[in-house]
Design a protein around this motif. Structure first.
Motif, PDB file in Angstrom:
ATOM      1  N   ALA A  45     -12.702   2.747   7.209  1.00 52.41           N
ATOM      2  CA  ALA A  45     -13.862   2.352   7.995  1.00 52.41           C
ATOM      3  C   ALA A  45     -14.171   0.858   7.830  1.00 52.41           C
ATOM      4  CB  ALA A  45     -15.069   3.172   7.596  1.00 52.41           C
ATOM      5  N   ARG A  46     -13.923   0.297   6.648  1.00 55.84           N
ATOM      6  CA  ARG A  46     -14.221  -1.114   6.416  1.00 55.84           C
ATOM      7  C   ARG A  46     -13.126  -2.024   6.951  1.00 55.84           C
ATOM      8  NH1 ARG A  46     -18.218  -3.557   3.724  1.00 55.84           N
ATOM      9  NH2 ARG A  46     -16.697  -4.858   2.678  1.00 55.84           N
ATOM     10  N   GLY A  47     -12.042  -1.448   7.410  1.00 53.22           N
ATOM     11  CA  GLY A  47     -10.957  -2.250   7.937  1.00 53.22           C
ATOM     12  C   GLY A  47     -10.026  -2.717   6.824  1.00 53.22           C
ATOM     13  N   SER A  48      -9.214  -3.680   7.148  1.00 51.28           N
ATOM     14  CA  SER A  48      -8.202  -4.146   6.210  1.00 51.28           C
ATOM     15  C   SER A  48      -8.669  -5.305   5.352  1.00 51.28           C
ATOM     16  CB  SER A  48      -6.960  -4.564   6.993  1.00 51.28           C
ATOM     17  OG  SER A  48      -7.299  -5.624   7.854  1.00 51.28           O
ATOM     18  N   ALA A  49      -9.909  -5.719   5.476  1.00 45.84           N
ATOM     19  CA  ALA A  49     -10.367  -6.929   4.795  1.00 45.84           C
ATOM     20  C   ALA A  49     -10.265  -6.801   3.281  1.00 45.84           C
ATOM     21  CB  ALA A  49     -11.790  -7.257   5.210  1.00 45.84           C
ATOM     22  N   ASN A  50     -10.682  -5.684   2.703  1.00 45.69           N
ATOM     23  CA  ASN A  50     -10.677  -5.566   1.250  1.00 45.69           C
ATOM     24  C   ASN A  50      -9.267  -5.494   0.692  1.00 45.69           C
ATOM     25  OD1 ASN A  50     -13.386  -5.726   0.930  1.00 45.69           O
ATOM     26  ND2 ASN A  50     -13.722  -3.510   0.946  1.00 45.69           N
ATOM     27  N   PHE A  51      -8.462  -4.569   1.189  1.00 44.69           N
ATOM     28  CA  PHE A  51      -7.115  -4.375   0.633  1.00 44.69           C
ATOM     29  C   PHE A  51      -6.243  -5.613   0.821  1.00 44.69           C
ATOM     30  CE2 PHE A  51      -2.680  -3.229   1.470  1.00 44.69           C
ATOM     31  CZ  PHE A  51      -2.331  -2.812   0.196  1.00 44.69           C
ATOM     32  N   LEU A  52      -6.189  -6.132   2.034  1.00 49.23           N
ATOM     33  CA  LEU A  52      -5.304  -7.261   2.310  1.00 49.23           C
ATOM     34  C   LEU A  52      -5.752  -8.537   1.605  1.00 49.23           C
ATOM     35  CD1 LEU A  52      -4.462  -6.778   6.083  1.00 49.23           C
ATOM     36  CD2 LEU A  52      -3.058  -6.249   4.120  1.00 49.23           C
ATOM     37  N   SER A  53      -7.042  -8.791   1.555  1.00 53.95           N
ATOM     38  CA  SER A  53      -7.509 -10.019   0.914  1.00 53.95           C
ATOM     39  C   SER A  53      -7.297  -9.973  -0.598  1.00 53.95           C
ATOM     40  CB  SER A  53      -8.971 -10.285   1.249  1.00 53.95           C
ATOM     41  OG  SER A  53      -9.775  -9.233   0.758  1.00 53.95           O
ATOM     42  N   LYS A  54      -7.516  -8.804  -1.217  1.00 52.60           N
ATOM     43  CA  LYS A  54      -7.285  -8.696  -2.663  1.00 52.60           C
ATOM     44  C   LYS A  54      -5.799  -8.790  -2.989  1.00 52.60           C
ATOM     45  CE  LYS A  54     -11.416  -6.179  -3.972  1.00 52.60           C
ATOM     46  NZ  LYS A  54     -11.958  -4.983  -4.595  1.00 52.60           N
ATOM     47  N   ALA A  55      -4.958  -8.145  -2.192  1.00 53.87           N
ATOM     48  CA  ALA A  55      -3.515  -8.208  -2.433  1.00 53.87           C
ATOM     49  C   ALA A  55      -3.001  -9.635  -2.241  1.00 53.87           C
ATOM     50  CB  ALA A  55      -2.790  -7.246  -1.497  1.00 53.87           C
ATOM     51  N   THR A  56      -3.509 -10.324  -1.236  1.00 45.92           N
ATOM     52  CA  THR A  56      -3.100 -11.706  -1.004  1.00 45.92           C
ATOM     53  C   THR A  56      -3.542 -12.601  -2.147  1.00 45.92           C
ATOM     54  OG1 THR A  56      -3.303 -11.344   1.373  1.00 45.92           O
ATOM     55  CG2 THR A  56      -3.196 -13.619   0.644  1.00 45.92           C
ATOM     56  N   LYS A  57      -4.742 -12.361  -2.661  1.00 46.46           N
ATOM     57  CA  LYS A  57      -5.251 -13.165  -3.780  1.00 46.46           C
ATOM     58  C   LYS A  57      -4.348 -13.021  -4.998  1.00 46.46           C
ATOM     59  CE  LYS A  57      -8.544 -11.587  -6.322  1.00 46.46           C
ATOM     60  NZ  LYS A  57      -9.823 -11.149  -6.890  1.00 46.46           N
ATOM     61  N   TRP A  58      -3.974 -11.794  -5.358  1.00 51.51           N
ATOM     62  CA  TRP A  58      -3.155 -11.594  -6.556  1.00 51.51           C
ATOM     63  C   TRP A  58      -1.723 -12.082  -6.347  1.00 51.51           C
ATOM     64  CZ3 TRP A  58      -5.343 -11.496 -10.895  1.00 51.51           C
ATOM     65  CH2 TRP A  58      -6.616 -10.957 -11.033  1.00 51.51           C
ATOM     66  N   LEU A  59      -1.205 -11.956  -5.147  1.00 49.69           N
ATOM     67  CA  LEU A  59       0.125 -12.517  -4.881  1.00 49.69           C
ATOM     68  C   LEU A  59       0.104 -14.047  -4.961  1.00 49.69           C
ATOM     69  CD1 LEU A  59       1.503 -10.300  -1.982  1.00 49.69           C
ATOM     70  CD2 LEU A  59       2.366 -10.457  -4.306  1.00 49.69           C
ATOM     71  N   ALA A  60      -0.954 -14.656  -4.469  1.00 52.18           N
ATOM     72  CA  ALA A  60      -1.053 -16.113  -4.535  1.00 52.18           C
ATOM     73  C   ALA A  60      -1.173 -16.593  -5.979  1.00 52.18           C
ATOM     74  CB  ALA A  60      -2.253 -16.599  -3.723  1.00 52.18           C
ATOM     75  N   ILE A  61      -1.947 -15.880  -6.793  1.00 54.54           N
ATOM     76  CA  ILE A  61      -2.073 -16.248  -8.206  1.00 54.54           C
ATOM     77  C   ILE A  61      -0.723 -16.145  -8.905  1.00 54.54           C
ATOM     78  CG2 ILE A  61      -3.056 -15.503 -10.414  1.00 54.54           C
ATOM     79  CD1 ILE A  61      -5.633 -14.831  -8.847  1.00 54.54           C
TER      80      ILE A  61
END
Length: 155
Positions: A45-61
């Motif tokens: 329901a919240r869309g992809s914002a939480n999963f994709l943004s958190k995964a992108t953050k940890w991959l970038a780190i």
């Protein structure tokens, strides 16, 4: 060890590219008004914002940590020495060393000095230029009435 680290590095880079391309842009909500509203239900329901943004953050780190680790490893000698080594074939490896105090600098070829004529020691004689004769300035514009011939005065 370095080969495995390079493979992980490339896989993280590809995963980051994929995750960034799957995220919504700032103007994505404008498109939902034309029938694209059902795309947000794939990740909940919240869309992809939480999963994709958190995964992108940890991959970038992890990408930056591996980048710093590989840079640190590349500047160290293979024998475990703590002193950094000169990169083979680097741009500055061919530069001449600066001579120490009291040393002589390497000879640098220069162009031959151009001969410049010297200014005369005494000033040139002053020559008087005669003034131009004064002339009466012509009238700039004449009105049509003044252009007509005038009758002689007195008659």
């Amino acid at each position: 060890m370095l080969l495995i680290l390079n493979v992980i590095y490339v896989l993280i880079a590809i995963a980051m590219i994929a995750l960034i391309l799957m995220q919504r842009g700032a103007g994505a909500q404008a498109g939902s008004g034309f029938g694209g509203g059902a795309s947000a239900t794939v990740f909940g329901a919240r869309g992809s914002a939480n999963f994709l943004s958190k995964a992108t953050k940890w991959l970038a780190i992890s990408f930056f940590v591996i980048s710093m680790g590989m840079a640190w490893y590349a500047t160290r000698k293979a024998g475990g020495d703590a002193a950094p080594t000169q990169a083979a074939g680097g741009m500055m490896s061919e530069a001449p060393a600066v001579p120490a105090q009291g040393g002589t600098a390497p000879a640098v070829p220069t162009a031959p000095a151009a001969t410049v004529p010297q200014a005369p020691a005494t000033p040139a004689p002053q020559v008087e230029v005669p003034a131009a004769p004064a002339q009466q300035a012509p009238a700039a514009t004449q009105s049509p009435e003044s252009a007509k011939p005038q009758p002689p005065a007195g008659g």
